[in-house]
Motif scaffolding. Structure first.
Motif, PDB file in Angstrom:
ATOM      1  N   SER A  86       0.830  -1.198   0.000  1.00  0.00           N
ATOM      2  CA  SER A  86       0.000   0.000   0.000  1.00  0.00           C
ATOM      3  C   SER A  86       0.871   1.256   0.000  1.00  0.00           C
ATOM      4  O   SER A  86       0.588   2.230  -0.700  1.00  0.00           O
ATOM      5  N   ASN A 109      -4.741   2.175  -0.961  1.00  0.00           N
ATOM      6  CA  ASN A 109      -5.159   1.481   0.252  1.00  0.00           C
ATOM      7  C   ASN A 109      -5.666   0.084  -0.088  1.00  0.00           C
ATOM      8  O   ASN A 109      -6.847  -0.119  -0.332  1.00  0.00           O
ATOM      9  N   LEU A 110      -4.759  -0.862  -0.068  1.00  0.00           N
ATOM     10  CA  LEU A 110      -5.099  -2.211  -0.529  1.00  0.00           C
ATOM     11  C   LEU A 110      -5.977  -2.979   0.451  1.00  0.00           C
ATOM     12  O   LEU A 110      -6.407  -4.085   0.159  1.00  0.00           O
TER      13      LEU A 110
END
Lengths: 213, 213
Positions: free
Chosen positions: A183, A189-190
């Motif tokens: 990220s 924002n994984l």
DNA sequence: GAATTTCGTAACTGACCGGTTACTTCCCCG
DNA sequence: CGGGGAAGTAACCGGTCAGTTACGAAATTC
């Protein structure tokens, strides 16, 4: 001391205490690793105390191994509960992939634990008697799926079940294991729902793409 | 600063001392994590002393971040040195996969470091200014490969470069990251040359299988 | 060659930590 | 109902560790 009687709470419940210690230890170990975890903190969080920890688990390392075995067992239990054997090969394989992915998403402590154990070259796990047998049934299921898929012509030949499972595990595990560094590096924002969903679909595509004849 | 004086003796060599400390720290951090590593041990191994560590890096965490940045930079340097842009799409993609795999095999400390950093939710890496820019050129290369492959009809469409790189990284990284637990579970020595070779071929198959139109 | 900066050593500090122990409380059973 | 053992508490112990400091040696500069 100042404690008198907190209702019907404080009575002797060895297995409850044990369970509480394990829960607290899982939390603490996952958050800080083996070396970083503090036995005092585990004792406090468990609502019990250090003496009980050393009574039940011998020492910090004994507690570590128990927590680790528990985590593996719970994962395999859930995985085993799925009746993949009844599914069509492609459906079953996708299910395995998705279960694995969701499990990793749901259980970040599992990931932290495994990584920490690998840092120690699995030295604790190697002493475990229970671990090996946990995975035999899984390989049976995968082998069965592969054979059925090959017979019906939807899967390619010459696939090693261990290889395939490792890849399935890799696609889910790695994503969540490295989600913070990834990220940061990619500035995304994984952990968001959207990214997770996309990633799971991609992962299934990879597995099924590979399995095409 | 002053420089240009090699000096075969034990004279002042700030950058050599610095380098030695970083090497020692990489070894120690990779072996034991951030919490498990001992500053005294790093000092001893470096041939220098604690005072120099605190002079150059401020504290243990400053040293950690520097080691981490260095590791990333070295990885990306090597990866960038390959002239993938000149290769055919399939060839280039396979090369990326194999480089990644071999790098993980060759640099277990890199893996240990990243896992430890993820345990801390990448909190140190997030403060790094240098990291993000390291990966932009890589994504450009992958995007280029994808476009060329799609144009010539050997690759499928709608592939997210970040997704693809994550999968490439996953296939190599996960294997070596979890090699000890996996070896234990499956009762195979996955670090052997033979297993590694087979795994690398499998991984390339997975990537290229997925990319087929 | 004196002043200044850099490097090295080892002792030190104060906090912390894994593990132990002395002691108390409470439950169970005879 | 009372004694024994299990469950629980908190103080304690010996050792360790990150970080500091005092001081001297050596190298660099002027």
């Amino acid at each position: 001391m100042t404690k008198s009687k907190p209702a019907a709470k404080k009575s002797r419940q060895p297995d409850v205490t044990r369970r509480n210690i394990l829960d607290a230890a899982l939390y603490e170990f996952a958050a800080k690793g083996l070396a970083g975890a503090r036995v005092d903190e585990i004792a406090a969080r468990s609502g019990s105390n250090k003496r009980m920890i050393y009574e039940y688990f011998g020492n910090k390392e004994g507690l570590w191994l128990t927590v680790l075995e528990n985590a593996y067992a719970r994962m395999r239990e859930e995985e085993h509960a799925i009746d993949v054997a009844r599914m069509k090969p492609e459906e079953g394989m996708r299910y395995l992939m998705e279960f694995n992915f969701k499990f990793c998403s749901r259980n970040p402590e599992f990931i932290a634990l495994l990584n920490a154990e690998n840092l120690h070259k699995a030295s604790y796990l190697k002493d475990s008697k229970k671990i090996r047998e946990l995975y035999t049934p899984l390989l049976v299921v995968i082998t069965d799926l592969l054979q059925r898929g090959q017979k019906s012509g939807v899967f390619r030949k010459n696939v090693d079940p261990v290889d395939l499972y490792t890849t399935i595990a890799a696609l889910g595990f790695f994503y969540f294991s490295n989600v913070h560094t990834l990220s940061t590096i990619f500035g995304r924002n994984l952990l968001s729902q959207k990214e997770q969903k996309a990633r799971m679909e991609h992962s299934s595509d990879v597995i099924l793409g590979y399995l095409r004849p």
